[in-house]
Design an enzyme around this catalytic site. Structure first.
Site, PDB file in Angstrom:
ATOM      1  N   SER A 197     -13.871  11.299  -9.687  1.00 50.33           N
ATOM      2  CA  SER A 197     -12.719  11.309 -10.595  1.00 50.33           C
ATOM      3  C   SER A 197     -13.107  11.659 -12.037  1.00 50.33           C
ATOM      4  CB  SER A 197     -11.995   9.962 -10.547  1.00 50.33           C
ATOM      5  OG  SER A 197     -11.364   9.798  -9.292  1.00 50.33           O
ATOM      6  N   LYS A 204      -7.072  -1.071  -4.272  1.00 44.66           N
ATOM      7  CA  LYS A 204      -5.739  -0.452  -4.234  1.00 44.66           C
ATOM      8  C   LYS A 204      -4.610  -1.451  -3.983  1.00 44.66           C
ATOM      9  CE  LYS A 204      -6.998   4.252  -2.856  1.00 44.66           C
ATOM     10  NZ  LYS A 204      -6.743   5.337  -1.884  1.00 44.66           N
ATOM     11  N   ASP A 258      -2.008   9.610  -3.661  1.00 47.86           N
ATOM     12  CA  ASP A 258      -2.659  10.071  -2.428  1.00 47.86           C
ATOM     13  C   ASP A 258      -1.689  10.939  -1.631  1.00 47.86           C
ATOM     14  OD1 ASP A 258      -5.147   8.896  -2.819  1.00 47.86           O
ATOM     15  OD2 ASP A 258      -4.572   7.027  -1.822  1.00 47.86           O
ATOM     16  N   GLY A 270      -7.164   6.889  12.620  1.00 44.28           N
ATOM     17  CA  GLY A 270      -7.377   5.739  11.744  1.00 44.28           C
ATOM     18  C   GLY A 270      -6.060   5.107  11.337  1.00 44.28           C
ATOM     19  N   ASN A 294      -6.839   5.198  17.125  1.00 42.09           N
ATOM     20  CA  ASN A 294      -7.576   4.127  16.473  1.00 42.09           C
ATOM     21  C   ASN A 294      -8.299   3.314  17.542  1.00 42.09           C
ATOM     22  OD1 ASN A 294      -8.027   3.050  13.797  1.00 42.09           O
ATOM     23  ND2 ASN A 294      -6.973   1.204  14.449  1.00 42.09           N
ATOM     24  N   ARG A 302      -2.790  -0.716  16.048  1.00 39.73           N
ATOM     25  CA  ARG A 302      -2.254  -1.375  14.858  1.00 39.73           C
ATOM     26  C   ARG A 302      -0.927  -0.750  14.441  1.00 39.73           C
ATOM     27  NH1 ARG A 302      -7.085  -1.372  10.687  1.00 39.73           N
ATOM     28  NH2 ARG A 302      -5.435  -2.101   9.313  1.00 39.73           N
TER      29      ARG A 302
END
Length: 274
Positions: A21, A70, A106, A132, A156, A160
């Site tokens: 960044s 985050k 994002d 994921g 995954n 989930r």
């Protein structure tokens, strides 16, 4: 930089020493002649975020937030954008008259990377695979839903999908789960949000469509190499990283991001030529 610095921003996260960044934002300041701006990095865990952000002086206009902070950024903020609230985490804090505002750029990163990957081809009514279900999977799913995809299969280790279901409520997009070993055989786009080690040995079965792999170091990733060898385009996380930084830069400075200069500085720092 000397004492003429009046405006600052910084990236927060842990570990932070490898964050790109500062490369992106400082290149933007140089390109626009914003020599009163500087961009730093701070080691910051979830527990440390409130103390760091509350403790800085007025010169700090914004923070880029990486894992593991985050969720803390979202909880700390005085104002939260709709997309950050829906995704459940924030990668951006901006000082405003109402206090600190949390956003999640994002989404911009994934949207921009998909735009390059698919060369502007619409995803409306298409099928997507997301590998994921962690921090980057949620903005990926949000972006795909916004693009109008018909169905998303989440691959995954464990199912989930119940944690992700709220993102799909009130949208026509449907959701299903499969283990990584049982990847679907057809898709229009694949987004991998996991480390390369998590899919080692499965690259061939995942390289079934254009791929966005959010990993970029080391580059190219095994999944990207396999995908390109199979004849599909693939882009890496550095493309996403660049696109998510532009919105942050604009929210902090109020000026249009010099995208080419920022992207070039990032690719040079990573020795990436594609």
């Amino acid at each position: 930089m000397g004492s003429h610095i009046t405006h600052r921003a910084a990236v927060l996260g842990s570990p932070i020493e490898h964050s790109k960044s500062p490369v992106l934002h400082n290149a933007g300041y140089v390109a626009l002649g914003l020599d009163q701006w500087a961009y730093d990095r701070f080691e910051c865990t979830e527990e440390m975020l409130e103390g760091i952000v509350s403790g800085v002086d007025e010169s700090y206009r914004g923070f880029s937030v990486t894992m593991p902070a985050k969720f803390a950024a979202l909880n700390f903020a005085d104002v939260v954008t709709d997309r950050a609230r829906a995704i459940g985490s924030a990668n951006t804090l901006v000082r405003t008259d109402e206090g600190w505002r949390a956003d999640n750029t994002d989404v911009d990163g994934i949207k921009g990377a998909l735009g390059e990957l698919l060369d502007g081809t619409s995803l409306n009514g298409k099928y997507a695979v997301v590998i994921g279900s962690g921090g980057t999977a949620r903005p990926a799913i949000w972006t795909l839903i916004e693009a109008g995809v018909a169905h998303i299969t989440v691959l995954n280790r464990s199912d989930r999908t119940s944690e992700l279901q709220a993102l799909f409520d009130a949208t026509p997009t449907t959701l299903s789960y499969a283990p990584i070993s049982a990847a679907p055989t057809n898709a229009d786009v694949v987004i991998s949000t996991v480390p390369s080690s998590a899919i080692a040995g499965h690259e061939q079965s995942l390289a079934i469509a254009p791929v966005l792999d959010v990993i970029y170091d080391p580059w190219p990733t095994p999944l990207v190499e396999t995908t390109r060898a199979a004849g599909f385009p693939a882009v890496g996380g550095h493309v996403m990283l660049a696109h998510q930084s532009y919105g942050q830069f604009e929210q902090y400075t109020g000026k249009e991001a010099p995208r080419d200069a920022m992207r070039k500085a990032l690719e040079e720092s990573l020795s990436i030529s594609d």
